[in-house]
Write a protein that holds these residues in place. Sequence first.
Motif, mmCIF file in Angstrom:
data_model
loop_
_atom_site.group_PDB
_atom_site.id
_atom_site.type_symbol
_atom_site.label_atom_id
_atom_site.label_comp_id
_atom_site.label_asym_id
_atom_site.label_seq_id
_atom_site.Cartn_x
_atom_site.Cartn_y
_atom_site.Cartn_z
ATOM 1 N N ILE A 36 0.835 -1.210 0.000
ATOM 2 C CA ILE A 36 0.000 0.000 0.000
ATOM 3 C C ILE A 36 0.872 1.263 0.000
ATOM 4 C CG2 ILE A 36 -1.665 1.333 1.359
ATOM 5 C CD1 ILE A 36 -2.860 -1.388 2.240
ATOM 6 N N ALA A 37 1.949 1.247 0.787
ATOM 7 C CA ALA A 37 2.795 2.439 0.911
ATOM 8 C C ALA A 37 3.625 2.693 -0.351
ATOM 9 C CB ALA A 37 3.716 2.296 2.124
ATOM 10 N N TRP A 38 4.146 1.653 -0.961
ATOM 11 C CA TRP A 38 4.969 1.776 -2.174
ATOM 12 C C TRP A 38 4.415 0.852 -3.251
ATOM 13 C CZ3 TRP A 38 7.553 0.928 2.598
ATOM 14 C CH2 TRP A 38 8.124 2.076 3.136
ATOM 15 N N PRO A 39 3.279 1.220 -3.843
ATOM 16 C CA PRO A 39 2.612 0.297 -4.773
ATOM 17 C C PRO A 39 3.458 -0.074 -5.988
ATOM 18 C CG PRO A 39 1.545 2.455 -4.801
ATOM 19 C CD PRO A 39 2.557 2.470 -3.705
ATOM 20 N N ASN A 40 4.218 0.868 -6.548
ATOM 21 C CA ASN A 40 5.017 0.540 -7.732
ATOM 22 C C ASN A 40 6.098 -0.487 -7.412
ATOM 23 O OD1 ASN A 40 3.515 2.211 -9.364
ATOM 24 N ND2 ASN A 40 4.856 3.969 -9.047
ATOM 25 N N LEU A 41 6.811 -0.284 -6.304
ATOM 26 C CA LEU A 41 7.833 -1.241 -5.880
ATOM 27 C C LEU A 41 7.190 -2.588 -5.560
ATOM 28 C CD1 LEU A 41 10.720 -1.984 -4.932
ATOM 29 C CD2 LEU A 41 10.038 -1.145 -2.676
ATOM 30 N N GLY A 42 6.099 -2.549 -4.819
ATOM 31 C CA GLY A 42 5.426 -3.788 -4.423
ATOM 32 C C GLY A 42 4.927 -4.585 -5.613
ATOM 33 N N LEU A 43 4.267 -3.908 -6.561
ATOM 34 C CA LEU A 43 3.737 -4.610 -7.732
ATOM 35 C C LEU A 43 4.853 -5.108 -8.646
ATOM 36 C CD1 LEU A 43 0.572 -2.585 -8.744
ATOM 37 C CD2 LEU A 43 0.682 -4.907 -7.861
ATOM 38 N N SER A 44 5.896 -4.305 -8.828
ATOM 39 C CA SER A 44 7.016 -4.751 -9.667
ATOM 40 C C SER A 44 7.658 -6.007 -9.096
ATOM 41 C CB SER A 44 8.068 -3.645 -9.789
ATOM 42 O OG SER A 44 7.521 -2.529 -10.426
ATOM 43 N N THR A 45 7.897 -6.003 -7.797
ATOM 44 C CA THR A 45 8.472 -7.169 -7.137
ATOM 45 C C THR A 45 7.530 -8.362 -7.259
ATOM 46 O OG1 THR A 45 9.587 -5.707 -5.574
ATOM 47 C CG2 THR A 45 9.405 -8.032 -4.957
ATOM 48 N N PHE A 46 6.238 -8.120 -7.048
ATOM 49 C CA PHE A 46 5.218 -9.158 -7.136
ATOM 50 C C PHE A 46 5.216 -9.794 -8.530
ATOM 51 C CE2 PHE A 46 0.705 -10.361 -7.814
ATOM 52 C CZ PHE A 46 0.557 -11.254 -6.761
ATOM 53 N N VAL A 47 5.276 -8.974 -9.568
ATOM 54 C CA VAL A 47 5.244 -9.482 -10.946
ATOM 55 C C VAL A 47 6.526 -10.252 -11.259
ATOM 56 C CG1 VAL A 47 5.270 -8.767 -13.374
ATOM 57 C CG2 VAL A 47 3.585 -7.814 -11.813
ATOM 58 N N TRP A 48 7.670 -9.742 -10.839
ATOM 59 C CA TRP A 48 8.938 -10.430 -11.110
ATOM 60 C C TRP A 48 8.973 -11.792 -10.418
ATOM 61 C CZ3 TRP A 48 13.262 -9.927 -14.048
ATOM 62 C CH2 TRP A 48 13.323 -8.793 -14.851
ATOM 63 N N VAL A 49 8.631 -11.811 -9.136
ATOM 64 C CA VAL A 49 8.648 -13.078 -8.388
ATOM 65 C C VAL A 49 7.627 -14.049 -8.989
ATOM 66 C CG1 VAL A 49 8.151 -14.130 -6.141
ATOM 67 C CG2 VAL A 49 9.554 -12.073 -6.271
ATOM 68 N N SER A 50 6.437 -13.557 -9.332
ATOM 69 C CA SER A 50 5.417 -14.412 -9.935
ATOM 70 C C SER A 50 5.899 -14.970 -11.275
ATOM 71 C CB SER A 50 4.117 -13.635 -10.147
ATOM 72 O OG SER A 50 3.594 -13.214 -8.925
ATOM 73 N N GLY A 51 6.527 -14.139 -12.081
ATOM 74 C CA GLY A 51 7.039 -14.600 -13.364
ATOM 75 C C GLY A 51 8.080 -15.688 -13.209
ATOM 76 N N ILE A 52 9.017 -15.484 -12.292
ATOM 77 C CA ILE A 52 10.061 -16.489 -12.060
ATOM 78 C C ILE A 52 9.443 -17.790 -11.555
ATOM 79 C CG2 ILE A 52 12.047 -17.053 -10.583
ATOM 80 C CD1 ILE A 52 12.779 -14.012 -10.797
ATOM 81 N N LEU A 53 8.505 -17.690 -10.601
ATOM 82 C CA LEU A 53 7.865 -18.893 -10.073
ATOM 83 C C LEU A 53 7.044 -19.620 -11.128
ATOM 84 C CD1 LEU A 53 6.797 -17.695 -6.517
ATOM 85 C CD2 LEU A 53 8.666 -19.234 -7.130
ATOM 86 N N LEU A 54 6.341 -18.875 -11.988
ATOM 87 C CA LEU A 54 5.584 -19.505 -13.073
ATOM 88 C C LEU A 54 6.498 -20.285 -14.005
ATOM 89 C CD1 LEU A 54 2.865 -16.952 -14.181
ATOM 90 C CD2 LEU A 54 2.514 -19.350 -13.650
ATOM 91 N N ILE A 55 7.631 -19.720 -14.340
ATOM 92 C CA ILE A 55 8.576 -20.404 -15.220
ATOM 93 C C ILE A 55 9.101 -21.676 -14.553
ATOM 94 C CG2 ILE A 55 10.865 -20.236 -16.291
ATOM 95 C CD1 ILE A 55 10.174 -17.231 -16.806
ATOM 96 N N VAL A 56 9.511 -21.580 -13.295
ATOM 97 C CA VAL A 56 10.047 -22.738 -12.574
ATOM 98 C C VAL A 56 8.988 -23.831 -12.447
ATOM 99 C CG1 VAL A 56 10.908 -23.519 -10.324
ATOM 100 C CG2 VAL A 56 11.811 -21.430 -11.344
#
Length: 191
Positions: free
Chosen positions: A158-178
Amino acid sequence: MTIADIERQIPETVVGAVRGTVIFSALVGLAVGIACLVWPSATINVLGILLGIALVVAGLFRIYQSFAATYLSGGLRFALGLIGLMILWAGIVVLWHPASDGWDNDYRAWFLAVFIGIGWIFQGLGDLFGATTGSRHSSVWWAIFSGVVAIAAGIIMIAWPNLGLSTFVWVSGILLIVISIVSLFNLPKKV
């Protein structure tokens, strides 16, 4: 009867269909995971659009429920309809921000981050509450740790939505690939 006996009773067409489904799901997972890493802002925009559509559908369903749930009192039906209207309004705002000339991606991303953050905060509060009830389904210390981490993640989102969402998308992408690659190596065997 052993597992091997049961496996022999499964027709080849079913095993083939399951294999096909796993392969298709893994390939879609790989594609989505790569898209998350290559186009993170587009991925966030698509997630925001999907959230908006889900909110519109959920709001319309709640409004329908308020008319169809004749077993509820008038006050509860009114409250259900009012909640439905608020959810519908939120979905419309996510899909089309009235202050913009069209699609406002920053607003959609902010709304998505707030939605995820609030969800994580409630999950964390639930974990902390579960730790105090004496439930033996998990360790009390792990429940407290999980609750604190979820609340902290929600606040960060909530406090840093851009950082939070970017991290969320990167981690999700890596996990989806694995996960997709592991699924391809773990296909059901033909009998």
